[in-house]
Design an enzyme around this catalytic site. Structure first.
Site, short mmCIF file in Angstrom:
data_model
loop_
_atom_site.label_atom_id
_atom_site.label_comp_id
_atom_site.label_asym_id
_atom_site.label_seq_id
_atom_site.Cartn_x
_atom_site.Cartn_y
_atom_site.Cartn_z
N SER A 199 24.75 60.34 57.43
CA SER A 199 25.70 59.36 56.92
C SER A 199 24.98 58.59 55.81
O SER A 199 23.95 57.98 56.05
CB SER A 199 26.11 58.42 58.06
OG SER A 199 26.90 57.36 57.57
N ASP A 210 33.77 58.44 55.06
CA ASP A 210 34.05 57.45 56.11
C ASP A 210 34.44 56.13 55.44
O ASP A 210 33.65 55.55 54.69
CB ASP A 210 32.80 57.25 56.99
CG ASP A 210 33.05 56.35 58.20
OD1 ASP A 210 34.17 55.82 58.34
OD2 ASP A 210 32.10 56.17 59.00
N LYS A 231 28.00 63.05 54.96
CA LYS A 231 29.09 62.07 55.02
C LYS A 231 28.74 60.95 54.06
O LYS A 231 27.62 60.45 54.07
CB LYS A 231 29.20 61.56 56.46
CG LYS A 231 29.81 60.18 56.65
CD LYS A 231 30.11 59.94 58.13
CE LYS A 231 29.91 58.49 58.52
NZ LYS A 231 30.11 58.28 59.98
N LYS A 269 29.93 57.10 52.64
CA LYS A 269 30.75 55.93 52.90
C LYS A 269 31.57 55.63 51.66
O LYS A 269 31.04 55.71 50.53
CB LYS A 269 29.85 54.73 53.23
CG LYS A 269 29.08 54.90 54.54
CD LYS A 269 30.00 54.78 55.73
CE LYS A 269 29.21 54.63 57.03
NZ LYS A 269 30.10 54.45 58.18
N GLY A 312 26.90 57.64 64.87
CA GLY A 312 25.65 56.88 64.95
C GLY A 312 25.88 55.41 64.65
O GLY A 312 26.88 55.04 64.04
N ASP A 328 37.34 56.84 64.54
CA ASP A 328 36.10 56.25 65.04
C ASP A 328 36.48 54.90 65.68
O ASP A 328 36.75 54.83 66.89
CB ASP A 328 35.11 56.08 63.85
CG ASP A 328 33.83 55.33 64.20
OD1 ASP A 328 33.72 54.80 65.31
OD2 ASP A 328 32.93 55.25 63.34
N GLU A 374 37.23 59.82 57.78
CA GLU A 374 37.01 59.07 59.01
C GLU A 374 37.59 57.66 58.88
O GLU A 374 37.32 56.95 57.91
CB GLU A 374 35.49 59.02 59.27
CG GLU A 374 35.09 58.42 60.61
CD GLU A 374 33.56 58.45 60.81
OE1 GLU A 374 32.86 59.21 60.10
OE2 GLU A 374 33.07 57.70 61.66
O1 OSB Z 1 31.20 54.12 60.95
O2 OSB Z 1 29.92 55.66 61.62
C1 OSB Z 1 30.07 54.49 61.25
C2 OSB Z 1 26.70 52.71 61.01
C3 OSB Z 1 27.03 51.47 61.52
C4 OSB Z 1 28.32 51.22 61.89
C5 OSB Z 1 29.29 52.21 61.76
C6 OSB Z 1 28.96 53.46 61.28
C7 OSB Z 1 27.65 53.70 60.87
C8 OSB Z 1 27.20 54.94 60.28
C9 OSB Z 1 25.72 55.23 60.37
O3 OSB Z 1 27.92 55.72 59.68
C10 OSB Z 1 25.42 56.42 61.17
C11 OSB Z 1 23.94 56.51 61.45
O4 OSB Z 1 23.47 55.95 62.46
O5 OSB Z 1 23.24 57.14 60.65
MG MG Z 2 32.56 55.72 61.21
#
Ligand code: OSB
Ligand code: MG
Length: 368
Positions: free
Chosen positions: A135, A188, A161, A163, A290, A238, A213
């Site tokens: 991510s 996401d 992925k 953001k 995560g 999520d 997502e």
């Molecule tokens: O939306 O998946 C999410 C981190 C903090 C809060 C929400 C999310 C995330 C991540 C990070 O996408 C995933 C990771 O731990 O690498």
């Molecule tokens: Mg997410």
């Protein structure tokens, strides 16, 4: 079984690089670790709540309050047959799943250690190697984003992925696809859009994304059902999915075609497994999300990801992407094929580094 003692500690860990999402930026994690001593074995769990209520209503501080003032009194001195039966003791506290999961996962680790079996065996996992993705937070420039992606692909990760947020979406996706036309890619949004953004969300169909997502409100399953009818890209939920009945509603309504399961968000291994089983019966693939975890939470994510319907690469990646030094040994490593080999030792299969944990600890409370 019975919990003889619970130790709560808050540790502070600075991330190697700030992580930016549509709801904020994280530079340092304030993590609650839980040690549960159950009849001679000690299990470890991690509360995955954030520092702010930007992702979910829970925070590090609400979790400490709920654990100390409500969950500990609810479980104190209570007998339970196995970790699988522990969660019901906490059912009379509504919500606060991340606080519950911190404790529940520690009890699972303790039971697995007591029985001298790996945790993944105890929960019924079957995969010995799990597929991994990364991510990538919102970056200052497309140049930086492309460099990050290049690096993760070179390390072997199986999917990327990114953001996204309003104003940081179509051009970023355009740039990524121009450079990497064939990679497994997803986006996401962390609830940054509304149904009024339908024209924009429709334009994402041209990027051949594995999924988008959580585009809409964090608690609005119905709006996602309306959106899924209007776009070709599969929606993955999520933030919306906290309870088994949320997953059932989302599946029946057609609000998503994929579910991201996070141990904290769903309240621990018992609920995660039930949600996994429900999704599997409906041919909905799942993957492990995560929360910028330390090694303890990461180890639990790895165990959960061995269940057979975790068929898509998760956001479970190497310790060295997050921390100068992780609090477990060995650190979590990823193979050149973008997989993690599941450890075979008892419990979570990684050892907490106690002296390092002591150094990172800013507060500690013991309950017995
Ligand atoms: O939306 O998946 C999410 C981190 C903090 C809060 C929400 C999310 C995330 C991540 C990070 O996408 C995933 C990771 O731990 O690498
Ligand atoms: Mg997410």
């Amino acid at each position: 079984m019975r919990i003889r003692r619970m130790t709560l500690r808050e540790i502070h860990m600075k991330l190697l690089a700030p992580f930016e999402t549509s709801f904020g930026r994280t530079e340092e994690r304030r993590i609650l670790l839980i040690e549960a001593e159950c009849d001679g074995a000690t299990g470890w769990g991690e509360v995955t709540a954030g520092e702010t209520p930007g992702y979910s209503p829970e925070t590090t501080d609400t979790a400490r309050h709920i654990l100390a003032d409500f969950l500990w009194p609810a479980v104190r001195g209570k007998e339970f047959a196995s970790a699988a039966d522990f969660g019901v003791l906490m059912d009379r506290v509504r919500g606060h799943n991340m606080a519950k999961a911190g404790l529940e996962t520690a009890v699972w680790d303790a039971e697995a250690k007591q029985k001298n079996v790996p945790l993944h065996k105890l929960i019924g996992g079957t995969l010995m190697e799990i597929p991994c993705g990364v991510s990538i937070g919102i970056q200052d420039s497309h140049q930086k984003l492309l460099e990050k992606i290049e690096k993760e692909l070179a390390a072997g990760y199986q999917r990327i992925k990114i953001k996204i947020a309003p104003g940081r979406d179509l051009p970023a996706l355009e740039a990524v696809r121009a450079r990497f036309p064939k990679i497994r890619l997803m986006a996401d949004a962390n609830s940054a859009y509304s149904l009024e953004d339908l024209p924009l969300l429709r334009q994402m169909d041209r990027f051949d994304l594995m999924m988008i997502e959580q585009p809409l409100d964090w608690d609005d399953i119905y709006a996602h059902a309306l959106l899924q009818r209007e776009i070709a890209t599969s929606i993955c939920l999520d933030e919306c999915i906290h309870e088994l009945h949320h997953a059932r509603a989302a599946i029946e309504l057609g609000a998503c075609r994929i579910i991201n399961i996070k141990l904290g968000r769903v309240g621990g291994h018992r609920n995660a497994r039930a949600m996994h089983d429900l999704a599997q019966r409906h041919a909905i693939p799942v993957w492990c999300g995560g929360m910028l975890e330390s090694g303890i939470g990461r180890a639990h994510n790895i165990a959960m990801s061995t269940l057979p319907n975790f068929v898509l690469p998760g956001d479970v990646s190497a310790s060295k992407r997050y921390w100068p030094e992780d609090i477990i040994e060995p650190a979590v490593e990823v193979t050149p094929q973008g997989t993690i080999r599941v450890p075979e030792g008892p419990g979570i299969g990684y050892a907490p580094k106690l002296p390092l944990i002591e150094r990172l600890t800013v507060a500690r409370a013991v309950f017995d």
